[in-house]
Design an enzyme around this catalytic site. Structure first.
Site, mmCIF file in Angstrom:
data_model
loop_
_atom_site.group_PDB
_atom_site.id
_atom_site.type_symbol
_atom_site.label_atom_id
_atom_site.label_comp_id
_atom_site.label_asym_id
_atom_site.label_seq_id
_atom_site.Cartn_x
_atom_site.Cartn_y
_atom_site.Cartn_z
ATOM 1 N N ASP A 315 36.478 122.913 31.907
ATOM 2 C CA ASP A 315 35.076 122.974 32.299
ATOM 3 C C ASP A 315 34.997 124.059 33.372
ATOM 4 O OD1 ASP A 315 32.709 120.852 33.951
ATOM 5 O OD2 ASP A 315 32.450 122.126 32.200
ATOM 6 N N ASP A 506 35.576 117.540 36.104
ATOM 7 C CA ASP A 506 35.485 116.906 37.417
ATOM 8 C C ASP A 506 35.435 115.389 37.347
ATOM 9 O OD1 ASP A 506 31.947 117.663 37.959
ATOM 10 O OD2 ASP A 506 32.938 116.228 36.658
ATOM 11 N N ASP A 510 31.337 114.591 32.980
ATOM 12 C CA ASP A 510 31.788 114.885 31.623
ATOM 13 C C ASP A 510 32.608 113.739 31.050
ATOM 14 O OD1 ASP A 510 33.864 117.436 33.160
ATOM 15 O OD2 ASP A 510 33.818 115.266 33.433
#
Lengths: 615, 74
Positions: A315, A506, A510
């Site tokens: 990400d 994180d 997500d």
């Protein structure tokens, strides 16, 4: 000196006496060896008996007894004692080696804080951490461990946070700073106020994560457990076959004792101890070693998967970048100067709590009475009237919403915020995020582990994504991703059966992607419940370098486990073959069995030693 | 409720799972897992129990199973 060792030594001495003296009077000889035998074996006899009562016939203790009594029956007194003696010595050494390994691993995993200095009025009472309430005041003296997550209320100091993150650099803290449990106060005494309960504090979560990591068994361990269940009965049956079939074929009288002996050796070989003890130990060592680096792996199942990873999806925001926005550029599209554009924007942003507002100067001085009607449209923009003039600051979608004619500038530096005075855009500001410091080295380390497929996924626009990806060397990008797009594309990347895909994020925004990937890795956020709950690996120190380190540890763990399996199985098979051929003595067989276990345990310790050296 | 005791002298995972089965015979126990690596016994009881009494019951069972294994209250 413990009782077990005393018994072993005593028995060995009597045994040696019997062997050296070789008394010809048979019953004196017998008594000497029986004495040696019972001193070391009486506990084994009790255990074997208890197990028979429970109908457990394949117990190690019973097998050893049968083997040794069998030896006595064929008048090999010395051999009988030697069998049980070597077995006891072996068990003792095994126990010591296991204890040493456990201690080595526990030293890596940090210990639970056992007390808290609770301040009541002017008194300090030493209290159990679990009894401390939220809002209580604690004193942390120099050298003491912080027992509960808290905020500094008096004093300044610096902390050793290595037990949480593996980070050896001390961290400065002052009044108002939040500090997590498990850190050690290196400086002078500080006074703090607790913000969580003990069981919700960071160190408790980390410890319980590691302790529960044994629940998630790896495929290897599951296989070993199944194998051990079948192995012992099968070898026992083979022993019966070896004891009775050849004599039946070759004629009972002269060959029975030979084949009985061989069958007894078989029994000795039938214990799969080396495997069932050393394999879980290797995985446990892997988890412990990783935790020392601030890498928390939730189970040995994940060590196996981590070792196999061949594709990593990152990400962008908060993982590859710091997640802290900075002003990259201010551009005027009118006669208003850049300074004025920045000043007006800063005034507006001083009212906002949005992450983007952090890029602006919050200490800006202005006459607050001149600013009225502040409105925030979260995710789009903000507006207010300054000295009766309405300003709008936000994305071009925000401009459109407010019926302001906008541009659609594609900027690779970052997100574009337009500033409009009344209904006319007078300029724009570009807000960008910074790459984390060690990215390039971290990715190089990952490539060195032979992981070539790296992918970046982000909600940001393609220009930003592309420029960052180019800078750090990632070739595949998915940009403009909504959460459901991220999930879809993850599944697309996982379609290839040979792919073992790790997702790094994180842990907060997500969750579906973390859960769906083969290995979900969350960075930092040790305080976040969702990160710990839904990811398979938590990198507590938020350091990208730890990804490669974690993979390295996982691979070494698997290597050592494989070595132990191959070593143990080979020795067992050779022992079985040799014993059938009559080459292997009973006590050599025990040596092979117990020695293998001992060596396998020591091999599992190697991982810890090696990682200690590279540090 | 969840109860955790420390267990010493358990060196073999086979023994650990046998001890699991033995402890399951105690009626207050819903699930039990003995771990020879972390040296902990994690027990989930059906209802809440008095810690001291419960410990004594478990201690007796463990001693009967194998006198070399020590159960310790944390």
């Amino acid at each position: 000196m413990d009782k077990k060792l005393i018994r072993i030594i005593l028995s060995s001495l009597i045994f040696l006496v019997g062997v050296i003296l070789q008394i010809k009077i048979w019953w004196v000889n017998l008594i000497i060896f029986l004495a040696a035998y019972f001193i070391v074996s009486f506990k084994i006899i009790i255990k074997a008996f208890k197990n028979i009562m429970r109908c457990k016939f394949f117990d190690e203790n019973l097998l050893m007894l049968i083997a040794s009594i069998g030896a006595f029956c064929i008048n090999e007194y010395a051999e009988g004692v030697l069998v049980i003696l070597l077995y006891s010595i072996g068990e003792y050494l095994q126990s010591k080696a296991l204890k040493k390994s456990r201690n080595a691993i526990s030293m890596l995993m940090k210990m639970k804080p056992s007390y808290a200095n609770l301040k009541i009025g002017n008194e300090i009472k030493i209290t159990e951490p679990s009894k401390v309430e939220i809002g209580n005041v604690l004193i942390i003296k120099k050298g003491e461990k912080i027992p509960i997550d808290c905020i500094v209320t008096k004093g300044e100091s610096f902390l050793d946070i290595s037990s949480l993150t593996g980070e050896s650099m001390p961290k400065n803290v002052k009044i108002g700073d939040e500090i997590l449990s498990g850190s050690i106060n290196l400086g002078e005494m500080i006074e703090v106020k607790t913000i969580r309960k003990f069981e919700d504090s960071a160190i408790s979560k980390i410890l319980s994560l590691i302790e529960n990591s044994n629940q998630k068994k790896s495929n290897t361990e599951k296989f070993i457990t199944k194998f051990a269940k079948y192995y012992t009965p099968i070898v026992f049956m083979l022993a019966v076959v070896v004891a009775f079939i050849p004599p039946l074929i070759l004629g009972f009288s002269n060959t029975f004792s030979t084949w009985l002996y061989r069958a007894l050796v078989f029994l000795v070989v039938s214990c799969p101890c080396a495997l069932v003890i050393s394999i879980p130990l290797s995985f446990f060592g892997g988890i412990g070693t990783a935790s020392k680096y601030g890498i928390l792996i939730k189970g040995s199942e994940y060590i196996e998967k981590l070792a196999k990873v061949n594709k990593i999806i990152f990400d962008k925001t908060g993982t590859l970048t710091k997640g802290m926005f900075k002003i990259k550029k201010v551009v005027s599209l009118s006669d208003v100067t850049e300074e004025e554009i920045l000043r007006i924007s800063s005034i507006l942003e001083s009212f906002s709590d949005h992450p983007i507002s952090k890029a602006f100067d919050k200490t800006i001085i202005f006459d607050k009475s001149q600013v009225v009607n502040y409105k925030e449209n979260i995710g789009y923009g903000i507006s207010a009237e300054i000295r009766n003039v309405r300003y709008y600051l936000g994305s071009n979608k925000f401009m459109e919403k407010n019926k302001i004619k906008s541009y659609d500038i594609k900027e690779k530096l970052g997100t574009v915020l337009y500033l409009s005075k009344q209904k006319r855009i007078i300029g724009y500001i570009i807000i960008g995020d910074e790459l984390k410091d060690n990215i390039k080295i971290a990715l190089k380390n990952i490539y060195e582990q032979n992981i070539n497929e790296l992918v970046m996924i982000t909600g940001d626009n393609f220009e930003i994504a592309h420029s960052i990806a180019n800078e750090i060397g990632i070739s595949k990008i998915y940009a403009n991703q909504l959460p459901e797009d991220k999930l879809k594309n993850l599944e697309k990347e996982m379609k290839d059966k040979k792919s073992v895909v790790a997702y790094v994020g994180d842990g907060v925004n997500d969750v579906p992607v973390l859960v769906r990937s083969d290995i979900g890795i969350s960075m930092g956020n040790i305080g976040s419940d969702s990160a710990i709950e839904f990811s398979d690996v938590v990198i507590a120190n938020d350091d990208i370098l730890s990804i490669a380190t974690g993979i390295k540890i996982a691979r070494k763990t698997i290597k050592i486990a494989k070595q132990n399996i191959i070593f143990s199985l080979c020795v067992k098979i050779i022992a079985i073959i040799l014993s059938t051929m009559g080459i292997l003595n009973m006590w050599l067989a025990i040596f092979a069995d117990v020695g293998v276990t001992f060596l396998a345990i020591l091999n599992s310790l190697r991982l810890i030693k090696r990682m200690n050296n590279t540090q | 409720m969840k109860v955790i005791f420390k267990i010493e002298g358990l060196d073999c995972p086979v023994c650990a799972s046998e001890l699991d089965n033995e402890l399951l015979k105690i009626k207050e126990i819903e699930t039990v897992k003995c771990d020879f690596l972390t040296q902990k016994v994690t027990i989930e009881t059906k209802n809440s129990v008095d810690l001291d009494d419960f410990f004594k019951i478990c201690l007796k069972r463990v001693k009967k199973f194998d006198s070399d294994i020590k159960l310790v209250k944390e």
